[in-house]
Every structure is written in C-alpha cells, then in structure tokens.
Design an enzyme around this catalytic site. Structure first.
Site, PDB file in Angstrom:
ATOM      1  N   ASP A 172      35.937  40.956  38.691  1.00 56.04           N
ATOM      2  CA  ASP A 172      36.378  39.600  38.358  1.00 56.04           C
ATOM      3  C   ASP A 172      37.900  39.500  38.331  1.00 56.04           C
ATOM      4  O   ASP A 172      38.463  38.605  37.700  1.00 56.04           O
ATOM      5  CB  ASP A 172      35.788  39.160  37.014  1.00 56.04           C
ATOM      6  CG  ASP A 172      36.124  40.128  35.875  1.00 56.04           C
ATOM      7  OD1 ASP A 172      36.829  41.130  36.128  1.00 56.04           O
ATOM      8  OD2 ASP A 172      35.679  39.878  34.737  1.00 56.04           O
ATOM      9  N   ASP A 179      42.364  37.369  35.952  1.00 59.45           N
ATOM     10  CA  ASP A 179      41.052  37.830  35.497  1.00 59.45           C
ATOM     11  C   ASP A 179      40.221  36.613  35.071  1.00 59.45           C
ATOM     12  O   ASP A 179      40.693  35.771  34.297  1.00 59.45           O
ATOM     13  CB  ASP A 179      41.212  38.794  34.314  1.00 59.45           C
ATOM     14  CG  ASP A 179      39.880  39.291  33.789  1.00 59.45           C
ATOM     15  OD1 ASP A 179      39.393  40.290  34.331  1.00 59.45           O
ATOM     16  OD2 ASP A 179      39.340  38.689  32.848  1.00 59.45           O
ATOM     17  N   ASN A 227      27.169  35.213  34.326  1.00 60.62           N
ATOM     18  CA  ASN A 227      26.151  36.077  34.937  1.00 60.62           C
ATOM     19  C   ASN A 227      24.932  36.231  34.024  1.00 60.62           C
ATOM     20  O   ASN A 227      23.780  36.128  34.466  1.00 60.62           O
ATOM     21  CB  ASN A 227      26.739  37.457  35.233  1.00 60.62           C
ATOM     22  CG  ASN A 227      27.539  37.493  36.523  1.00 60.62           C
ATOM     23  OD1 ASN A 227      27.256  36.746  37.449  1.00 60.62           O
ATOM     24  ND2 ASN A 227      28.543  38.356  36.584  1.00 60.62           N
ATOM     25  N   ASP A 256      28.446  34.656  41.408  1.00 61.18           N
ATOM     26  CA  ASP A 256      29.048  34.750  42.744  1.00 61.18           C
ATOM     27  C   ASP A 256      29.699  33.417  43.137  1.00 61.18           C
ATOM     28  O   ASP A 256      30.794  33.386  43.703  1.00 61.18           O
ATOM     29  CB  ASP A 256      27.986  35.117  43.775  1.00 61.18           C
ATOM     30  CG  ASP A 256      27.523  36.564  43.646  1.00 61.18           C
ATOM     31  OD1 ASP A 256      28.170  37.333  42.906  1.00 61.18           O
ATOM     32  OD2 ASP A 256      26.524  36.920  44.297  1.00 61.18           O
TER      33      ASP A 256
END
Length: 296
Positions: free
Chosen positions: A217, A173, A181, A190
């Site tokens: 993620d 993770d 973000n 991204d």
C-alpha cells in the site's frame, strides 16, 4: 558470487566482439554516458547512451543499470526505427569502478512470432514494448514498480545534481487499506489502490515525473526540477483527488485516507536510499501526528 570481469582482462577481446556484434560499447549507466577505452584508460565521451535508440528519453527498462546494480548480465530486445536489436549488458570492473559492457546485435531477421504479414514491424514493436514493460510496471495499478525506483531514482538524482536542479520524492502510504480489505474484500482493496494510483498520475507531469508502487500500500512519486514547495503543492492536489474517490459499496460511503512524506534535494546531494528512507520516516511521522507532511 562469480568472479568479476575486469576491463584489463577483456582489452584484447573488445575488437573480437566487434566482429560478432553490430555495436560494442562501454557505458556508465548511471550518468548515461558512452565511454571510450584508450591507452588502458576509460574516458567519458559526449555521447548519451540512449540517443542510440532515437526515442528522446531514458529507457524505462535499463538493463545496464540492472547489470551495474546486481553484478550480473541481462538481455533484452530493443527497437530502433528500422530494426530490432538484441542487447546484452555485462558488468565490468575498471580502475574507475564498475561500468557496463553492452553488446548489440541486429535480430530483425532472426525473430519470428506468430504468422502472417506484419507491416513495418508494428507487431514486433508492440511485443518488445510489452516485454520490456513487464519488468518495470505494476500491472494492478499501471504505474512503475519497485525495481524501476531502484534503477531510475539514482539516475534522476545524478541528472539533477549535474544540472543544479532540485528533485523531490514523495512517499505515500494508504492508511486504511487493511480495513477496506478486511471489511469489503480484496477486490475493493485492489480498486482502492488503482484509484489512488490514478490520482497520483493525474497530479504529476507525464514527461517529467513518475509514480511507482513501492510495496503493498506504499507508493513513491519522483518530481524532477521540483523543490519542497512544489512537492507540497503536488501532495495537496493528490490529497484532494483521493478525497474525491468513491468506493462502490452499497448504502455506505467509504473514505480513503493516505499519509505523505516529502524529501527534497536542493544544494546537498542525497543518495536514492537516503531520499527514500528520509521520505518514509517523514511519512510515518505524519501518520502518527495525523497532519500534513513534515516540511523540515
């Protein structure tokens, strides 16, 4: 849900199907075995189902596994060295459990895409590869997707069990993707996911292992023939590569961190669901404790 087809009901139709198709076969898609039906019994043969395609490896987009798992029919195009085949996979109930009926038809002369002269079917081969890849690939990160995990992990577990070989799953993770973000925009998010995926691919064996994006993620790495010690070594290499990633942000260094959970299968077989769940749990334990993945 539609009523399940049964092998006994189809017994007399199998010969008829053979008149319409170039190949008709019964397949155990998890064990990758071609089956034969004689005297109202299904028996395993020595044939490996994917040997038919002469590509030396398990199909990434195995529609027989999908038919088996989802109890519905699927179709796809597949490439033999000298022809293009249309494959239909239908789940069938037998006394031994669910198996798959595969109907294969030569579609080489039936397909026309675009115009021009194609040499040795190269364009069609690329089209078929692209179509099949769309189903099982995550196109942002260029690794496999969750569907591939659900189709492939049970198969690799069966292979490992029969060969008495270890198998390890790493659940990963990305810790700070939301912050990236929110602070720098989704393009940087991204980019982060792509770099993390590249690190995983660089640290695994291309012909043996595989990497998949499991969720937003979250990633899963499957290490065939690797015990927990081998998996931990792989985690350390991935962590080192992730630490070296540079996020292109002006006047600032953004560090990527990730949490890892390892689940290995050695003597006692585990289902795919169990392995994912246990590796996921260890990943969250590692995230909370902010230390290396659990080795228990």
């Amino acid at each position: 849900m539609p009523e399940k087809l049964t092998l006994s009901a189809l017994e007399h139709d199998l010969i008829f199907f053979s008149k319409m198709y170039d190949a008709v076969r019964l397949v155990d898609p998890v064990h990758k075995k071609v089956l034969e039906y004689q005297t109202k019994q299904v028996k395993e043969t020595e044939q490996i189902c994917y040997d038919y395609w002469k590509n030396g490896k398990i199909c990434d987009n195995c529609i027989s596994v999908r038919a088996y798992n989802e109890n519905k029919s699927f179709m796809k195009l597949e490439q033999k060295p000298d022809k293009i085949m249309l494959v239909t996979a239908i789940p069938i109930e037998s006394e031994e459990g669910t198996i798959t009926l595969e109907l294969l038809k030569n579609a080489t002369d039936s397909l026309m895409i675009g115009s021009g002269t194609y040499q040795e079917g190269q364009m069609m081969r690329h089209v078929i590869h692209d179509i099949n890849s769309m189903v099982v690939m995550d196109h942002l990160t260029d690794v496999y997707n969750r569907r591939f995990v659900e189709d492939r992990l049970p198969v690799d577990i069966v292979k490992a069990t029969l060969a008495h070989q270890p198998l390890s799953v790493i659940f990963i993770d990305v810790d700070n993707l939301k912050v990236i973000n929110d602070t720098y925009g989704h393009d940087m998010g991204d980019f982060t996911l792509q770099q993390v995926a590249n690190a995983m691919k660089a640290c695994t064996r291309a012909e043996t292992d595989w990497v998949a994006r499991y969720g937003g993620d979250e990633f899963v790495v499957c290490l065939n023939s690797a015990d927990e010690a081998g998996a931990l070594n792989t985690v350390e290499r991935i962590k080192k590569d992730i630490d070296a990633v540079k996020i292109p942000v002006e006047n600032e260094t953004v560090k990527i961190t990730a949490s890892f959970g390892i689940q290995s299968m050695t003597e006692m077989p585990l289902t795919a669901e169990e392995m994912i769940k246990m590796a996921d749990k260890k990943m969250y334990e590692a995230k909370r404790a902010s230390k290396t993945p659990s080795q228990t």
